[in-house]
Motif scaffolding. Structure first.
Motif, PDB file in Angstrom:
ATOM      1  N   VAL A   1       0.149 -60.192  -3.477  1.00 37.50           N
ATOM      2  CA  VAL A   1       1.348 -60.314  -2.649  1.00 37.50           C
ATOM      3  C   VAL A   1       1.068 -59.800  -1.242  1.00 37.50           C
ATOM      4  O   VAL A   1       1.391 -60.427  -0.233  1.00 37.50           O
ATOM      5  CB  VAL A   1       2.517 -59.528  -3.292  1.00 37.50           C
ATOM      6  N   GLU A   2       0.416 -58.634  -1.211  1.00 39.31           N
ATOM      7  CA  GLU A   2       0.066 -58.012   0.059  1.00 39.31           C
ATOM      8  C   GLU A   2      -0.889 -58.906   0.860  1.00 39.31           C
ATOM      9  O   GLU A   2      -0.710 -59.129   2.055  1.00 39.31           O
ATOM     10  CB  GLU A   2      -0.615 -56.682  -0.260  1.00 39.31           C
ATOM     11  N   ALA A   3      -1.908 -59.450   0.184  1.00 41.38           N
ATOM     12  CA  ALA A   3      -2.903 -60.283   0.856  1.00 41.38           C
ATOM     13  C   ALA A   3      -2.234 -61.535   1.427  1.00 41.38           C
ATOM     14  O   ALA A   3      -2.461 -61.900   2.585  1.00 41.38           O
ATOM     15  CB  ALA A   3      -4.018 -60.660  -0.112  1.00 41.38           C
ATOM     16  N   ALA A   4      -1.390 -62.182   0.626  1.00 37.11           N
ATOM     17  CA  ALA A   4      -0.713 -63.391   1.101  1.00 37.11           C
ATOM     18  C   ALA A   4       0.183 -63.054   2.289  1.00 37.11           C
ATOM     19  O   ALA A   4       0.282 -63.813   3.255  1.00 37.11           O
ATOM     20  CB  ALA A   4       0.111 -64.003  -0.031  1.00 37.11           C
ATOM     21  N   GLY A   5       0.810 -61.884   2.235  1.00 38.25           N
ATOM     22  CA  GLY A   5       1.726 -61.479   3.303  1.00 38.25           C
ATOM     23  C   GLY A   5       1.027 -61.115   4.602  1.00 38.25           C
ATOM     24  O   GLY A   5       1.677 -60.981   5.638  1.00 38.25           O
ATOM     25  N   ARG A   6      -0.296 -60.939   4.535  1.00 39.95           N
ATOM     26  CA  ARG A   6      -1.015 -60.598   5.771  1.00 39.95           C
ATOM     27  C   ARG A   6      -1.677 -61.824   6.403  1.00 39.95           C
ATOM     28  O   ARG A   6      -2.355 -61.721   7.406  1.00 39.95           O
ATOM     29  CB  ARG A   6      -2.072 -59.522   5.476  1.00 39.95           C
ATOM     30  N   VAL A   7      -1.451 -62.995   5.841  1.00 37.64           N
ATOM     31  CA  VAL A   7      -2.035 -64.216   6.393  1.00 37.64           C
ATOM     32  C   VAL A   7      -1.226 -64.665   7.612  1.00 37.64           C
ATOM     33  O   VAL A   7       0.013 -64.697   7.563  1.00 37.64           O
ATOM     34  CB  VAL A   7      -2.036 -65.346   5.341  1.00 37.64           C
ATOM     35  N   ALA A   8      -1.921 -64.988   8.673  1.00 34.49           N
ATOM     36  CA  ALA A   8      -1.352 -65.716   9.811  1.00 34.49           C
ATOM     37  C   ALA A   8       0.021 -65.216  10.250  1.00 34.49           C
ATOM     38  O   ALA A   8       0.172 -64.064  10.625  1.00 34.49           O
ATOM     39  CB  ALA A   8      -1.347 -67.199   9.501  1.00 34.49           C
ATOM     40  N   SER A   9       1.031 -66.081  10.234  1.00 35.19           N
ATOM     41  CA  SER A   9       2.369 -65.735  10.726  1.00 35.19           C
ATOM     42  C   SER A   9       3.406 -66.239   9.721  1.00 35.19           C
ATOM     43  O   SER A   9       3.083 -67.057   8.858  1.00 35.19           O
ATOM     44  CB  SER A   9       2.600 -66.394  12.089  1.00 35.19           C
ATOM     45  N   PRO A  10       4.665 -65.769   9.835  1.00 35.55           N
ATOM     46  CA  PRO A  10       5.673 -66.187   8.842  1.00 35.55           C
ATOM     47  C   PRO A  10       5.769 -67.704   8.702  1.00 35.55           C
ATOM     48  O   PRO A  10       5.805 -68.233   7.588  1.00 35.55           O
ATOM     49  CB  PRO A  10       6.985 -65.625   9.401  1.00 35.55           C
ATOM     50  N   GLN A  11       5.792 -68.410   9.827  1.00 34.52           N
ATOM     51  CA  GLN A  11       5.937 -69.857   9.759  1.00 34.52           C
ATOM     52  C   GLN A  11       4.753 -70.514   9.048  1.00 34.52           C
ATOM     53  O   GLN A  11       4.926 -71.504   8.341  1.00 34.52           O
ATOM     54  CB  GLN A  11       6.077 -70.449  11.174  1.00 34.52           C
ATOM     55  N   ILE A  12       3.551 -69.989   9.276  1.00 38.08           N
ATOM     56  CA  ILE A  12       2.379 -70.552   8.602  1.00 38.08           C
ATOM     57  C   ILE A  12       2.442 -70.250   7.108  1.00 38.08           C
ATOM     58  O   ILE A  12       2.167 -71.111   6.277  1.00 38.08           O
ATOM     59  CB  ILE A  12       1.069 -70.024   9.224  1.00 38.08           C
ATOM     60  N   ARG A  13       2.880 -69.045   6.760  1.00 35.59           N
ATOM     61  CA  ARG A  13       2.997 -68.710   5.334  1.00 35.59           C
ATOM     62  C   ARG A  13       4.064 -69.557   4.646  1.00 35.59           C
ATOM     63  O   ARG A  13       3.980 -69.822   3.457  1.00 35.59           O
ATOM     64  CB  ARG A  13       3.320 -67.218   5.164  1.00 35.59           C
ATOM     65  N   ASN A  14       5.079 -69.980   5.407  1.00 36.19           N
ATOM     66  CA  ASN A  14       6.136 -70.801   4.812  1.00 36.19           C
ATOM     67  C   ASN A  14       5.670 -72.198   4.436  1.00 36.19           C
ATOM     68  O   ASN A  14       6.297 -72.872   3.639  1.00 36.19           O
ATOM     69  CB  ASN A  14       7.323 -70.934   5.782  1.00 36.19           C
TER      70      ASN A  14
END
Ligand SMILES: Cc1cc2nc3c(=O)[nH]c(=O)nc-3n(C[C@H](O)[C@H](O)[C@H](O)COP(=O)(O)OP(=O)(O)OC[C@H]3O[C@@H](n4cnc5c(N)ncnc54)[C@H](O)[C@@H]3O)c2cc1C
Ligand code: SF4
Ligand code: FES
Ligand code: FES
Lengths: 329, 244
Positions: free
Chosen positions: A97-110
């Motif tokens: 969860v932490e690793a995914a949350g540190r990727v790029a920016s909110p819009q990219i994660r969406n």
């Protein structure tokens, strides 16, 4: 400067069978797109110009996170935000969860998917800019020369190419002993996360075992490490948008102040997530504490071969390993 | 073929042709000026327009007639659009749900949503800064989550409810609490990043009406502001929170 994308045929299959047919039909010209956050940059830069783009986001069975008893199944098309928000994963694998949350920016994660995140290509800027280097089928490496800018490049396992894995979820999945499920021609095969990522010595033109025609359908995370101590940390030049200079992922079981089992992996230091096996072996059976921290720091980057501008990654790796150990105290 | 008013009947009679369903039948012609206005009250155009037709008006005209022509040229493309997308590539004439309205648009396979919004639908509130997912100026909502429209294929937005900055105010033109708060907090300097900041903040409040300052900072972290007005936007979000 970016351009509009080259023109291509876009296909939107609704089932894996249809997708497989299209991949087969278009062979080398086929390109899978999920969130497109890696692919569209290639297309806009006109460095990669596949003529058949296959948008797999319509494959419903590749979405979603679910509990399968022995393991948790994460569909390859689950977005990084879905992983961040999943209560099942928060409870069992906070590391991921932490690793995914540190990727790029909110819009990219969406819109960026887990499948795309592990299957993405390296970020070596020479290669991304279209230089005809080894990885692009040429006969030199532009990053490994006396004057090249290579502060983001590899410390280990270089073989002509010195590019690194850009994925933040990769090291987490390697630490968690995840399995990747790959579909091809109506059959599926399972590859461990550790074997999924491949280095230049195996194939210099690919980052993973995925070949044209393969579809990554699912990531299975065994419950083995559920509830164990987990740690993730990423260091990048800026907080948002930026790829890891080094990241570290650790899972550990501690009983009576002693480490009974541990796995640790680093991203950003070689072409694949790197298992820190020497840190792991010095930790096993030992007491958590300052001494373990010091030792971990000392051996984490042992064997590193620095290029002109990436020496700083050696102490960075050591410090991240030490901080991971400290989190167990 | 002569495209007269009754060309369909002409063709049907002369060639005894059994027509496939016409994807353009439910195509609704909307006058160009209405399109930009979206949810906002009609602007008195004369006050700022040059005496000749403005360039934007001209572009919109050309684009719209392009839509009509290609609607006709895609008439022959078979039946189920899903089957077609799998075998023959996606249909170009698509329905998009933008700011609560269904819009029929001719979309190329390699077209980004930012491009469609700005250059086909005249919704120029969505800005293109970097065109590669690195600045946030193009942020729109897709089913209430923020995405970069510059790095999304328009075809991937089919079936989703898209909200651009033109769609966040109330139908009567009352500003969204975020917009009002950004004005009150003097949010924008040059204003180029503002539409993206507005949409990102609206997206946050939809999910989390009472964010902490840290949550708000994180939610806006995918929106670059070259003027560095971050704290103003952040204050705006905090001012608007709980009232959205
Ligand atoms: C500005 C920016 C910053 C970024 N920062 C980070 C970062 O900090 N950390 C990080 O880890 N990543 C980062 N990324 C990369 C991005 O997060 C990942 O590339 C994203 O998760 C990719 O997902 P996607 O679905 O958009 O990929 P896509 O572009 O759709 O796919 C990427 C690649 O994977 C292949 N692929 C995708 N899905 C499948 C599948 N199911 N089966 C087989 N092949 C598949 C595609 O063919 C393509 O080659 C960044 C990207 C950008 C543009
Ligand atoms: S590091 Fe690898 S990808 Fe980069 S220029 Fe060298 S060969 Fe190419
Ligand atoms: S224009 Fe889309 S993120 Fe910059
Ligand atoms: S106000 Fe100028 S870029 Fe943000």
């Amino acid at each position: 400067m970016t351009d509009v994308m080259h023109s291509f045929d876009l296909f939107a299959p609704a089932s894996i069978e249809e997708a497989a047919k299209l991949l087969d039909k278009h062979g080398k010209e086929a390109w899978i797109v999920a969130g497109g956050k890696d692919s569209f940059d290639w297309f806009k830069d006109r460095v990669k110009r596949p003529s058949a783009v296959i948008d797999i986001t319509g494959l419903k069975q590749l979405h979603g996170v679910s509990d399968k008893g022995n393991y948790i199944s994460i569909g390859a098309l689950s977005t990084l935000s879905e992983i961040e928000d999943s209560s099942l994963l928060k409870k069992n694998f906070p590391l991921l969860v932490e690793a995914a949350g540190r990727v790029a920016s909110p819009q990219i994660r969406n819109s960026g998917t887990l499948g795309g995140n592990v299957a993405q290509d390296t970020r070596c800027s020479y290669y991304r800019d279209g230089f005809p280097c080894y990885r692009a089928g040429g006969n030199t490496c532009y990053a490994n020369t006396p004057t090249a800018m290579n502060r983001e490049h590899a410390l280990f396992e270089a073989s002509r190419c010195v590019a690194v894995t850009p994925s933040d979820t990769g090291p987490a999945l390697v630490a968690l002993e995840a399995d990747m499920v790959i579909a091809r021609d109506g059959k599926t095969r399972t590859v461990s996360a550790e074997k999924f990522f491949i280095g230049p010595a195996t194939d210099i033109t690919r980052m993973t075992v995925l070949e044209k025609g393969d579809i990554l359908t699912e990531v299975r995370v065994p419950k083995k490490w559920a509830g164990a101590k987990q740690y993730f940390e990423k260091v990048a030049d800026r907080e948002t948008w930026d790829f890891a200079l080094v990241n570290v992922a650790m899972v550990a079981k501690v009983s009576g102040g002693k480490v009974s089992d541990v796995r640790m992996a680093c991203g950003g230091v070689q072409c694949t997530p790197r298992r820190l096996s020497n840190v792991e072996s010095l930790m096993k059976g030992e007491k958590v504490g300052a001494e373990m921290e010091t030792l971990a720091k000392r051996v984490a980057a042992r064997g590193a071969k620095a290029l002109n501008y990436n020496h700083f990654k050696i102490p960075l790796m050591g410090n991240l390993a030490a901080r991971a150990v400290r989190s167990l105290a | 073929m002569d495209m007269s008013e009754n060309w369909k009947e002409d063709v049907a009679e002369s060639e005894e042709f059994d027509f496939p369903p016409d994807p353009a039948d439910d195509f609704e012609w909307v006058p160009a000026t209405k399109e930009v206005a979206g949810n906002m009250p009609d602007l008195p155009l004369e006050t700022w327009q040059s005496p000749s037709t403005s360039r934007r008006e001209f572009l919109r005209g050309v684009v719209c007639s392009g839509v009509a022509v290609s609607a006709a040229s895609y008439l022959w493309a078979g039946n189920s659009s899903e089957a077609r997308a799998a075998v023959r590539g996606v249909e170009r004439l698509v329905t998009l749900n933008i700011n609560g309205k269904n819009r029929r648009v001719d979309v190329a396979p390699n077209e980004t949503l930012a491009h469609t919004l700005r250059y086909k639908l005249g919704l120029t509130g969505t800005k293109i800064g970097c065109n590669r997912a690195e600045c946030g100026a193009c942020t729109v909502l897709a089913d209430n989550t923020t995405i970069y429209s510059c790095s999304t294929l328009t075809h991937q937005s089919r079936g989703k409810k898209i909200t651009s900055v033109e769609g966040v105010a109330a139908p009567d033109g009352t500003l969204h609490p975020i917009q009002q708060a950004f004005i009150d907090e003097l949010g924008p300097q040059c204003g180029f990043c503002t539409p993206g900041q507005v949409v990102a903040a609206v997206g946050l409040l939809k999910k989390n009406p009472k964010p902490t300052e840290d949550e708000a900072r994180r939610a806006l972290s995918g929106n670059l502001c070259r003027c560095g007005a971050y704290d103003h936007y952040l204050k705006g979000v905090m001012r608007a929170s709980g009232r959205a």
